[in-house]
Write a protein that holds these residues in place. Structure first.
Motif, mmCIF file in Angstrom:
data_model
loop_
_atom_site.group_PDB
_atom_site.id
_atom_site.type_symbol
_atom_site.label_atom_id
_atom_site.label_comp_id
_atom_site.label_asym_id
_atom_site.label_seq_id
_atom_site.Cartn_x
_atom_site.Cartn_y
_atom_site.Cartn_z
ATOM 1 N N TYR A 31 0.856 -1.193 0.000
ATOM 2 C CA TYR A 31 0.000 0.000 0.000
ATOM 3 C C TYR A 31 0.890 1.241 0.000
ATOM 4 O O TYR A 31 1.031 1.934 1.000
ATOM 5 C CB TYR A 31 -0.939 -0.016 1.211
ATOM 6 C CG TYR A 31 -2.065 -1.002 1.060
ATOM 7 C CD1 TYR A 31 -3.337 -0.580 0.717
ATOM 8 C CD2 TYR A 31 -1.846 -2.371 1.238
ATOM 9 C CE1 TYR A 31 -4.381 -1.491 0.558
ATOM 10 C CE2 TYR A 31 -2.873 -3.288 1.077
ATOM 11 C CZ TYR A 31 -4.130 -2.837 0.733
ATOM 12 O OH TYR A 31 -5.156 -3.738 0.565
ATOM 13 N N SER A 98 -3.569 3.412 -0.839
ATOM 14 C CA SER A 98 -4.106 2.456 -1.797
ATOM 15 C C SER A 98 -3.026 1.511 -2.283
ATOM 16 O O SER A 98 -1.857 1.875 -2.393
ATOM 17 C CB SER A 98 -4.705 3.217 -2.977
ATOM 18 O OG SER A 98 -5.195 2.322 -3.943
ATOM 19 N N GLN A 99 -3.462 0.313 -2.597
ATOM 20 C CA GLN A 99 -2.586 -0.704 -3.167
ATOM 21 C C GLN A 99 -2.539 -0.540 -4.681
ATOM 22 O O GLN A 99 -1.533 -0.788 -5.317
ATOM 23 C CB GLN A 99 -3.136 -2.085 -2.808
ATOM 24 C CG GLN A 99 -2.206 -3.234 -3.076
ATOM 25 C CD GLN A 99 -2.761 -4.528 -2.505
ATOM 26 O OE1 GLN A 99 -3.964 -4.681 -2.342
ATOM 27 N NE2 GLN A 99 -1.904 -5.449 -2.173
ATOM 28 N N HIS A 100 -3.658 -0.105 -5.255
ATOM 29 C CA HIS A 100 -3.788 0.112 -6.695
ATOM 30 C C HIS A 100 -4.493 1.434 -6.905
ATOM 31 O O HIS A 100 -4.890 2.089 -5.954
ATOM 32 C CB HIS A 100 -4.593 -1.020 -7.338
ATOM 33 C CG HIS A 100 -4.033 -2.378 -7.083
ATOM 34 N ND1 HIS A 100 -2.854 -2.817 -7.626
ATOM 35 C CD2 HIS A 100 -4.481 -3.392 -6.304
ATOM 36 C CE1 HIS A 100 -2.606 -4.038 -7.208
ATOM 37 N NE2 HIS A 100 -3.578 -4.425 -6.397
ATOM 38 N N SER A 101 -4.694 1.809 -8.131
ATOM 39 C CA SER A 101 -5.429 3.031 -8.446
ATOM 40 C C SER A 101 -6.932 2.850 -8.284
ATOM 41 O O SER A 101 -7.703 3.764 -8.527
ATOM 42 C CB SER A 101 -5.128 3.458 -9.884
ATOM 43 O OG SER A 101 -3.758 3.721 -10.012
ATOM 44 N N ASP A 102 -7.344 1.702 -7.869
ATOM 45 C CA ASP A 102 -8.751 1.361 -7.697
ATOM 46 C C ASP A 102 -9.281 1.981 -6.403
ATOM 47 O O ASP A 102 -8.764 1.738 -5.325
ATOM 48 C CB ASP A 102 -8.870 -0.172 -7.633
ATOM 49 C CG ASP A 102 -10.306 -0.646 -7.500
ATOM 50 O OD1 ASP A 102 -11.205 0.189 -7.336
ATOM 51 O OD2 ASP A 102 -10.502 -1.872 -7.572
ATOM 52 N N THR A 103 -10.348 2.798 -6.518
ATOM 53 C CA THR A 103 -10.872 3.476 -5.326
ATOM 54 C C THR A 103 -11.406 2.496 -4.290
ATOM 55 O O THR A 103 -11.495 2.826 -3.119
ATOM 56 C CB THR A 103 -11.994 4.464 -5.707
ATOM 57 O OG1 THR A 103 -12.986 3.753 -6.450
ATOM 58 C CG2 THR A 103 -11.465 5.621 -6.524
ATOM 59 N N ASN A 105 -9.912 0.120 -3.055
ATOM 60 C CA ASN A 105 -8.821 -0.290 -2.173
ATOM 61 C C ASN A 105 -8.224 0.860 -1.366
ATOM 62 O O ASN A 105 -7.159 0.729 -0.804
ATOM 63 C CB ASN A 105 -7.721 -0.971 -2.980
ATOM 64 C CG ASN A 105 -8.133 -2.360 -3.425
ATOM 65 O OD1 ASN A 105 -8.876 -3.038 -2.724
ATOM 66 N ND2 ASN A 105 -7.676 -2.779 -4.587
ATOM 67 N N LYS A 106 -8.910 2.005 -1.313
ATOM 68 C CA LYS A 106 -8.423 3.122 -0.514
ATOM 69 C C LYS A 106 -8.885 2.961 0.925
ATOM 70 O O LYS A 106 -9.979 2.482 1.189
ATOM 71 C CB LYS A 106 -8.937 4.452 -1.073
ATOM 72 C CG LYS A 106 -8.292 4.828 -2.383
ATOM 73 C CD LYS A 106 -8.804 6.165 -2.848
ATOM 74 C CE LYS A 106 -8.335 6.452 -4.252
ATOM 75 N NZ LYS A 106 -8.939 7.638 -4.817
ATOM 76 N N TYR A 107 -8.051 3.396 1.847
ATOM 77 C CA TYR A 107 -8.393 3.352 3.263
ATOM 78 C C TYR A 107 -8.191 4.746 3.829
ATOM 79 O O TYR A 107 -7.074 5.222 3.918
ATOM 80 C CB TYR A 107 -7.511 2.340 4.001
ATOM 81 C CG TYR A 107 -7.837 0.921 3.623
ATOM 82 C CD1 TYR A 107 -7.328 0.358 2.455
ATOM 83 C CD2 TYR A 107 -8.678 0.155 4.413
ATOM 84 C CE1 TYR A 107 -7.644 -0.934 2.093
ATOM 85 C CE2 TYR A 107 -8.997 -1.139 4.060
ATOM 86 C CZ TYR A 107 -8.473 -1.680 2.891
ATOM 87 O OH TYR A 107 -8.796 -2.958 2.542
#
Length: 120
Positions: A31, A98-103, A105-107
Protein backbone atom coordinates in the motif's frame (compact mmCIF):
# COMPACT_ATOMS: atom_id res chain seq x y z
CA UNK A 1 -7.14 0.17 16.21
CA UNK A 2 -7.18 1.94 12.90
CA UNK A 3 -4.97 0.57 10.14
CA UNK A 4 -4.42 4.13 8.88
CA UNK A 5 -3.53 6.94 11.27
CA UNK A 6 -3.35 10.67 10.74
CA UNK A 7 -1.53 12.91 13.24
CA UNK A 8 -2.39 15.40 14.62
CA UNK A 9 -6.12 14.84 14.92
CA UNK A 10 -6.76 18.60 15.10
CA UNK A 11 -4.63 21.65 14.30
CA UNK A 12 -5.05 25.25 15.45
CA UNK A 13 -2.44 27.47 13.81
CA UNK A 14 -1.84 31.21 13.45
CA UNK A 15 -2.14 33.06 10.16
CA UNK A 16 0.98 32.79 7.98
CA UNK A 17 2.22 29.72 9.89
CA UNK A 18 2.50 26.22 8.38
CA UNK A 19 0.27 23.24 9.22
CA UNK A 20 1.96 19.85 8.84
CA UNK A 21 0.07 16.54 8.97
CA UNK A 22 1.51 13.04 8.98
CA UNK A 23 -0.15 9.87 7.73
CA UNK A 24 0.94 6.30 8.43
CA UNK A 25 -0.55 2.86 8.02
CA UNK A 26 -0.06 -0.79 8.91
CA UNK A 27 -1.42 -2.22 5.65
CA UNK A 28 2.04 -3.32 4.48
CA UNK A 29 4.49 -2.07 1.88
CA UNK A 30 2.20 -2.97 -1.03
CA UNK A 31 0.00 0.00 0.00
CA UNK A 32 2.50 2.57 -1.23
CA UNK A 33 0.12 5.02 -2.94
CA UNK A 34 -1.02 7.99 -0.87
CA UNK A 35 -3.74 10.56 -1.54
CA UNK A 36 -4.42 13.81 0.30
CA UNK A 37 -7.81 15.53 0.15
CA UNK A 38 -9.20 18.86 1.33
CA UNK A 39 -12.80 19.62 2.30
CA UNK A 40 -13.69 23.24 2.96
CA UNK A 41 -16.85 24.14 4.93
CA UNK A 42 -19.94 23.69 2.76
CA UNK A 43 -17.99 22.07 -0.08
CA UNK A 44 -17.26 18.56 -1.27
CA UNK A 45 -13.96 16.77 -0.84
CA UNK A 46 -11.27 17.58 -3.43
CA UNK A 47 -8.12 15.61 -4.16
CA UNK A 48 -5.08 17.80 -3.57
CA UNK A 49 -2.24 15.44 -4.40
CA UNK A 50 -1.27 11.85 -5.17
CA UNK A 51 2.21 10.55 -4.30
CA UNK A 52 4.26 7.37 -4.09
CA UNK A 53 7.76 6.87 -2.63
CA UNK A 54 9.24 6.60 -6.14
CA UNK A 55 7.45 9.56 -7.78
CA UNK A 56 7.10 13.30 -7.55
CA UNK A 57 3.79 14.54 -6.12
CA UNK A 58 1.00 14.79 -8.70
CA UNK A 59 -1.16 17.82 -7.88
CA UNK A 60 -4.78 18.25 -8.97
CA UNK A 61 -6.40 21.35 -10.43
CA UNK A 62 -5.60 24.57 -8.59
CA UNK A 63 -3.32 22.90 -6.02
CA UNK A 64 0.46 23.37 -6.14
CA UNK A 65 3.63 22.10 -4.47
CA UNK A 66 4.43 25.61 -3.23
CA UNK A 67 1.27 25.75 -1.12
CA UNK A 68 1.00 22.01 -0.30
CA UNK A 69 4.45 20.40 -0.10
CA UNK A 70 4.11 16.64 0.24
CA UNK A 71 6.79 14.11 1.19
CA UNK A 72 6.71 10.31 1.00
CA UNK A 73 10.03 8.48 1.42
CA UNK A 74 8.63 5.08 2.43
CA UNK A 75 5.49 3.05 1.71
CA UNK A 76 4.09 3.19 5.23
CA UNK A 77 4.06 6.94 5.86
CA UNK A 78 4.07 10.43 4.40
CA UNK A 79 3.58 14.08 5.31
CA UNK A 80 1.50 16.94 3.93
CA UNK A 81 1.86 20.64 4.73
CA UNK A 82 -0.36 23.65 4.18
CA UNK A 83 2.03 26.60 3.87
CA UNK A 84 1.36 30.16 5.04
CA UNK A 85 -2.12 29.59 6.38
CA UNK A 86 -4.89 31.94 5.34
CA UNK A 87 -8.49 32.09 6.55
CA UNK A 88 -9.61 30.17 3.45
CA UNK A 89 -7.41 27.19 4.37
CA UNK A 90 -9.55 26.25 7.39
CA UNK A 91 -11.20 22.90 6.74
CA UNK A 92 -10.82 19.13 6.91
CA UNK A 93 -7.81 17.37 5.43
CA UNK A 94 -7.89 13.64 4.72
CA UNK A 95 -5.29 11.03 3.86
CA UNK A 96 -5.96 7.76 2.05
CA UNK A 97 -3.67 4.92 1.04
CA UNK A 98 -4.11 2.46 -1.80
CA UNK A 99 -2.59 -0.70 -3.17
CA UNK A 100 -3.79 0.11 -6.70
CA UNK A 101 -5.43 3.03 -8.45
CA UNK A 102 -8.75 1.36 -7.70
CA UNK A 103 -10.87 3.48 -5.33
CA UNK A 104 -12.24 0.29 -3.73
CA UNK A 105 -8.82 -0.29 -2.17
CA UNK A 106 -8.42 3.12 -0.51
CA UNK A 107 -8.39 3.35 3.26
CA UNK A 108 -9.17 6.77 4.63
CA UNK A 109 -7.35 8.10 7.66
CA UNK A 110 -8.79 9.92 10.58
CA UNK A 111 -9.43 13.42 9.33
CA UNK A 112 -7.47 16.45 10.55
CA UNK A 113 -9.45 19.68 10.97
CA UNK A 114 -7.19 22.71 10.41
CA UNK A 115 -8.20 26.10 11.79
CA UNK A 116 -6.38 29.33 11.08
CA UNK A 117 -6.84 31.76 13.93
CA UNK A 118 -6.03 35.47 14.02
CA UNK A 119 -3.85 36.96 16.73
CA UNK A 120 -6.02 38.86 19.19
Amino acid sequence: GSEVTQIPTILWKLKDSDAQMNCSHTKGSSYFQMYWYRQLPGEGMKQVVFITPSSQPDYSGEFSKDKYPTVKAVAESGSFTVKKLETGDSGMYFCAVSQHSDTDNKYRCTKTPVFQQDVT
